[in-house]
Design a protein around this motif. Structure first.
Motif, short mmCIF file in Angstrom:
data_model
loop_
_atom_site.label_atom_id
_atom_site.label_comp_id
_atom_site.label_asym_id
_atom_site.label_seq_id
_atom_site.Cartn_x
_atom_site.Cartn_y
_atom_site.Cartn_z
N LEU A 92 0.83 -1.20 0.00
CA LEU A 92 0.00 0.00 0.00
C LEU A 92 0.87 1.25 0.00
O LEU A 92 0.64 2.18 -0.78
CB LEU A 92 -0.92 -0.03 1.22
CG LEU A 92 -2.03 1.01 1.26
CD1 LEU A 92 -2.98 0.83 0.09
CD2 LEU A 92 -2.79 0.88 2.57
N GLU A 95 2.47 1.89 -3.49
CA GLU A 95 1.56 1.98 -4.63
C GLU A 95 1.43 0.69 -5.43
O GLU A 95 1.17 0.68 -6.61
CB GLU A 95 1.95 3.15 -5.55
CG GLU A 95 1.96 4.47 -4.84
CD GLU A 95 2.47 5.62 -5.70
OE1 GLU A 95 2.79 5.41 -6.87
OE2 GLU A 95 2.53 6.74 -5.17
N TYR A 97 -1.05 -1.50 -5.30
CA TYR A 97 -2.39 -1.71 -4.75
C TYR A 97 -2.98 -3.10 -4.98
O TYR A 97 -3.53 -3.67 -4.04
CB TYR A 97 -3.34 -0.62 -5.27
CG TYR A 97 -2.82 0.76 -4.97
CD1 TYR A 97 -2.44 1.12 -3.67
CD2 TYR A 97 -2.68 1.71 -5.96
CE1 TYR A 97 -1.94 2.38 -3.38
CE2 TYR A 97 -2.19 2.97 -5.69
CZ TYR A 97 -1.83 3.31 -4.40
OH TYR A 97 -1.34 4.56 -4.12
N ALA A 125 -6.69 0.30 -0.43
CA ALA A 125 -6.01 -0.03 -1.69
C ALA A 125 -6.93 0.23 -2.88
O ALA A 125 -6.52 0.82 -3.88
CB ALA A 125 -5.53 -1.48 -1.68
N GLN A 129 -6.28 3.08 -5.73
CA GLN A 129 -6.16 2.66 -7.11
C GLN A 129 -7.21 3.35 -7.98
O GLN A 129 -6.92 3.79 -9.09
CB GLN A 129 -6.28 1.15 -7.23
CG GLN A 129 -5.99 0.64 -8.62
CD GLN A 129 -5.86 -0.86 -8.68
OE1 GLN A 129 -6.38 -1.58 -7.84
NE2 GLN A 129 -5.17 -1.35 -9.67
#
Length: 159
Positions: A92, A95, A97, A125, A129
Protein backbone atom coordinates in the motif's frame (compact mmCIF):
# COMPACT_ATOMS: atom_id res chain seq x y z
CA UNK A 1 5.47 5.20 -12.85
CA UNK A 2 7.55 2.06 -12.42
CA UNK A 3 5.80 -0.01 -15.09
CA UNK A 4 8.93 -1.09 -17.01
CA UNK A 5 10.74 -2.21 -13.90
CA UNK A 6 7.61 -3.85 -12.52
CA UNK A 7 7.18 -5.86 -15.71
CA UNK A 8 10.85 -6.85 -15.60
CA UNK A 9 10.52 -7.93 -11.98
CA UNK A 10 7.40 -9.96 -12.70
CA UNK A 11 8.99 -11.62 -15.70
CA UNK A 12 11.50 -13.49 -13.58
CA UNK A 13 11.75 -15.55 -10.47
CA UNK A 14 13.62 -12.56 -8.97
CA UNK A 15 17.05 -13.31 -7.45
CA UNK A 16 15.91 -13.49 -4.03
CA UNK A 17 12.26 -14.07 -4.90
CA UNK A 18 12.37 -17.70 -4.10
CA UNK A 19 13.20 -19.91 -1.16
CA UNK A 20 16.80 -20.29 -0.03
CA UNK A 21 19.00 -21.76 -2.72
CA UNK A 22 16.76 -20.72 -5.60
CA UNK A 23 18.19 -18.51 -8.32
CA UNK A 24 16.94 -15.56 -10.29
CA UNK A 25 17.44 -11.83 -10.23
CA UNK A 26 16.68 -8.78 -8.16
CA UNK A 27 16.04 -5.29 -9.55
CA UNK A 28 17.60 -2.44 -7.56
CA UNK A 29 16.31 1.14 -7.45
CA UNK A 30 19.44 2.36 -9.24
CA UNK A 31 18.55 0.13 -12.21
CA UNK A 32 21.10 -2.57 -11.48
CA UNK A 33 19.97 -6.15 -11.97
CA UNK A 34 21.67 -8.56 -9.59
CA UNK A 35 21.74 -12.28 -10.46
CA UNK A 36 22.32 -14.94 -7.86
CA UNK A 37 20.96 -17.39 -5.32
CA UNK A 38 19.19 -16.80 -2.01
CA UNK A 39 20.89 -17.53 1.28
CA UNK A 40 18.42 -15.76 3.58
CA UNK A 41 15.63 -13.20 3.58
CA UNK A 42 14.79 -10.93 6.49
CA UNK A 43 12.29 -8.15 7.07
CA UNK A 44 14.81 -5.49 6.02
CA UNK A 45 17.34 -7.23 3.76
CA UNK A 46 18.21 -10.21 1.63
CA UNK A 47 21.49 -12.09 1.45
CA UNK A 48 22.54 -14.10 -1.55
CA UNK A 49 25.39 -15.50 -3.58
CA UNK A 50 25.92 -13.15 -6.51
CA UNK A 51 26.66 -14.60 -9.94
CA UNK A 52 28.97 -14.98 -11.73
CA UNK A 53 31.73 -14.40 -9.16
CA UNK A 54 30.13 -16.18 -6.19
CA UNK A 55 30.50 -13.34 -3.68
CA UNK A 56 28.05 -13.13 -0.81
CA UNK A 57 26.14 -9.86 -0.69
CA UNK A 58 23.47 -8.43 1.59
CA UNK A 59 21.11 -5.93 -0.02
CA UNK A 60 18.90 -3.67 2.08
CA UNK A 61 15.17 -3.41 1.34
CA UNK A 62 15.46 0.33 0.68
CA UNK A 63 17.85 -0.41 -2.22
CA UNK A 64 15.43 -2.76 -3.96
CA UNK A 65 12.60 -1.81 -6.34
CA UNK A 66 9.30 -2.23 -4.46
CA UNK A 67 7.88 -4.72 -6.98
CA UNK A 68 11.00 -6.85 -6.77
CA UNK A 69 10.99 -6.74 -2.94
CA UNK A 70 7.30 -7.66 -2.88
CA UNK A 71 7.90 -10.65 -5.16
CA UNK A 72 10.71 -11.81 -2.92
CA UNK A 73 8.85 -11.40 0.37
CA UNK A 74 5.63 -12.87 -0.96
CA UNK A 75 7.36 -16.12 -1.88
CA UNK A 76 9.23 -16.33 1.41
CA UNK A 77 6.52 -15.05 3.83
CA UNK A 78 4.86 -18.42 4.31
CA UNK A 79 1.64 -18.58 6.31
CA UNK A 80 2.48 -16.00 8.97
CA UNK A 81 -0.48 -13.60 9.03
CA UNK A 82 1.62 -10.92 10.75
CA UNK A 83 4.26 -11.00 8.02
CA UNK A 84 1.53 -10.97 5.36
CA UNK A 85 -0.11 -7.98 7.04
CA UNK A 86 3.17 -6.05 7.05
CA UNK A 87 3.65 -7.01 3.41
CA UNK A 88 0.17 -5.67 2.59
CA UNK A 89 1.08 -2.39 4.31
CA UNK A 90 4.36 -2.24 2.39
CA UNK A 91 2.50 -2.71 -0.88
CA UNK A 92 0.00 0.00 0.00
CA UNK A 93 2.78 2.44 0.91
CA UNK A 94 4.60 1.67 -2.35
CA UNK A 95 1.56 1.98 -4.63
CA UNK A 96 1.36 -1.74 -5.35
CA UNK A 97 -2.39 -1.71 -4.75
CA UNK A 98 -3.43 -5.03 -6.32
CA UNK A 99 -0.74 -6.79 -4.29
CA UNK A 100 -1.79 -4.99 -1.11
CA UNK A 101 -5.31 -6.30 -1.65
CA UNK A 102 -4.04 -9.81 -2.42
CA UNK A 103 -1.97 -9.89 0.78
CA UNK A 104 -4.85 -8.54 2.86
CA UNK A 105 -7.04 -11.36 1.55
CA UNK A 106 -4.34 -13.84 2.57
CA UNK A 107 -4.29 -12.30 6.05
CA UNK A 108 -8.07 -12.73 6.29
CA UNK A 109 -7.77 -16.39 5.32
CA UNK A 110 -4.96 -17.01 7.80
CA UNK A 111 -6.19 -15.17 10.90
CA UNK A 112 -9.82 -14.37 11.67
CA UNK A 113 -8.78 -11.89 14.38
CA UNK A 114 -7.24 -9.66 11.68
CA UNK A 115 -10.36 -9.47 9.48
CA UNK A 116 -11.15 -5.83 10.28
CA UNK A 117 -7.65 -4.45 9.74
CA UNK A 118 -7.26 -6.49 6.54
CA UNK A 119 -10.59 -5.22 5.20
CA UNK A 120 -9.51 -1.63 5.89
CA UNK A 121 -6.34 -2.25 3.88
CA UNK A 122 -8.40 -3.68 1.02
CA UNK A 123 -10.73 -0.68 1.06
CA UNK A 124 -7.83 1.76 1.14
CA UNK A 125 -6.01 -0.03 -1.69
CA UNK A 126 -9.14 0.03 -3.86
CA UNK A 127 -9.78 3.71 -3.14
CA UNK A 128 -6.21 4.72 -3.94
CA UNK A 129 -6.16 2.66 -7.11
CA UNK A 130 -9.49 4.16 -8.22
CA UNK A 131 -8.13 7.65 -7.59
CA UNK A 132 -4.99 6.93 -9.63
CA UNK A 133 -7.05 5.52 -12.49
CA UNK A 134 -9.25 8.62 -12.45
CA UNK A 135 -6.19 10.86 -12.63
CA UNK A 136 -4.76 8.86 -15.55
CA UNK A 137 -8.10 9.00 -17.37
CA UNK A 138 -8.24 12.79 -16.95
CA UNK A 139 -4.71 13.18 -18.32
CA UNK A 140 -5.53 10.97 -21.30
CA UNK A 141 -8.70 12.94 -21.98
CA UNK A 142 -6.80 16.25 -21.90
CA UNK A 143 -4.09 14.87 -24.16
CA UNK A 144 -6.73 13.57 -26.59
CA UNK A 145 -8.53 16.93 -26.63
CA UNK A 146 -5.26 18.74 -27.30
CA UNK A 147 -4.41 16.35 -30.14
CA UNK A 148 -7.83 16.84 -31.72
CA UNK A 149 -7.44 20.60 -31.43
CA UNK A 150 -4.04 20.50 -33.14
CA UNK A 151 -5.38 18.23 -35.88
CA UNK A 152 -8.22 20.67 -36.52
CA UNK A 153 -5.90 23.61 -36.89
CA UNK A 154 -5.59 24.98 -33.39
CA UNK A 155 -9.17 25.39 -32.22
CA UNK A 156 -10.55 24.28 -28.86
CA UNK A 157 -8.37 21.91 -26.86
CA UNK A 158 -4.96 23.23 -27.85
CA UNK A 159 -3.74 23.64 -24.30
Amino acid sequence: MRIGIAVLALASASLFAAPAGAGGFLVLKNGTIVRGHVISVGAESVTGIVEPDGTVKTIRRDEIEPQSWYTLRSVTAGVDAGVRLELARYCLANELYPFAEEEAHRVMALDESKQEVAQKLIDEARAKQAFELTMVAEKLEKAGNAAVGRAMGGGVGTA
